[in-house]
Design an enzyme around this catalytic site. Structure first.
Site, short mmCIF file in Angstrom:
data_model
loop_
_atom_site.label_atom_id
_atom_site.label_comp_id
_atom_site.label_asym_id
_atom_site.label_seq_id
_atom_site.Cartn_x
_atom_site.Cartn_y
_atom_site.Cartn_z
N CYS A 54 0.83 -1.21 0.00
CA CYS A 54 0.00 0.00 0.00
C CYS A 54 0.86 1.26 0.00
O CYS A 54 1.08 1.88 -1.03
CB CYS A 54 -0.95 0.02 1.20
SG CYS A 54 -2.28 -1.20 1.13
N ARG A 55 1.37 1.61 1.17
CA ARG A 55 2.03 2.91 1.32
C ARG A 55 3.38 3.01 0.63
O ARG A 55 3.64 3.97 -0.10
CB ARG A 55 2.19 3.24 2.81
CG ARG A 55 0.87 3.38 3.53
CD ARG A 55 1.04 3.47 5.02
NE ARG A 55 1.49 2.17 5.55
CZ ARG A 55 1.89 1.97 6.80
NH1 ARG A 55 1.89 2.98 7.65
NH2 ARG A 55 2.27 0.77 7.20
N SER A 56 4.26 2.04 0.86
CA SER A 56 5.61 2.19 0.29
C SER A 56 5.63 2.08 -1.23
O SER A 56 6.34 2.85 -1.88
CB SER A 56 6.61 1.25 0.95
OG SER A 56 6.23 -0.09 0.85
#
Length: 155
Positions: free
Chosen positions: A14-16
């Site tokens: 998701c974020r990275s």
């Protein structure tokens, strides 16, 4: 000399990978592709080899991004391969810190939220995995803000 940046979150879906894609887009927009190497990794191995979460890819596409990197797990060797390692939250930071072999490794590690310039009222980029559309949009808002600031500081 090429600047090598690694974004790290829990599972690297998701974020990275979103931060990797946003930062690559910024670098490309500025015509500096050859000056940077940007990657992402996760603390855990649960998603190794997978594409980013379909929801993050969908929200990224709405903003003009293409998130297509494959998940991999963070290792101590990453301290040798990267100049800057950016954790998405404090738990990720602590996990990276636990793998550091010496003080010089830790000097490369930062928290992404340290680069936020707008008032978001957060000290980390929250994991949107268990949230709805708003959680993914909010994570992207934070990531875009932090990556723009990071680029300006490194350019």
């Amino acid at each position: 000399m090429k600047v090598k940046i690694l974004f790290v979150c829990l599972g690297n879906i998701c974020r990275s990978p979103a931060a990797e894609g946003v930062m690559k887009a910024i670098v490309h927009r500025e015509g500096r592709d050859t000056d940077f190497f940007i990657d992402s990794a996760g603390i855990g191995s649960w998603h190794v080899g997978q594409l980013p979460d379909w929801r993050m890819r969908r929200h990224g596409e709405k903003r003009g991004y293409h998130f297509d990197s494959r998940a991999r797990q963070f290792t101590s060797d990453d301290f040798d391969r990267f100049d800057l390692i950016l954790a998405m939250d404090h738990e990720n930071y602590e996990s990276i810190k636990a793998k550091a072999r010496h003080k010089s490794d830790m000097q490369k590690v930062r928290i992404v939220a340290n680069y936020l310039t707008k008032h978001h009222g957060v000290a980390t980029v929250p994991d949107p995995y268990y949230g709805g559309d708003h959680a993914f949009e909010y994570a992207l808002d934070l990531i875009e803000d932090a990556c723009e600031t990071l680029y300006r500081q490194l350019a």
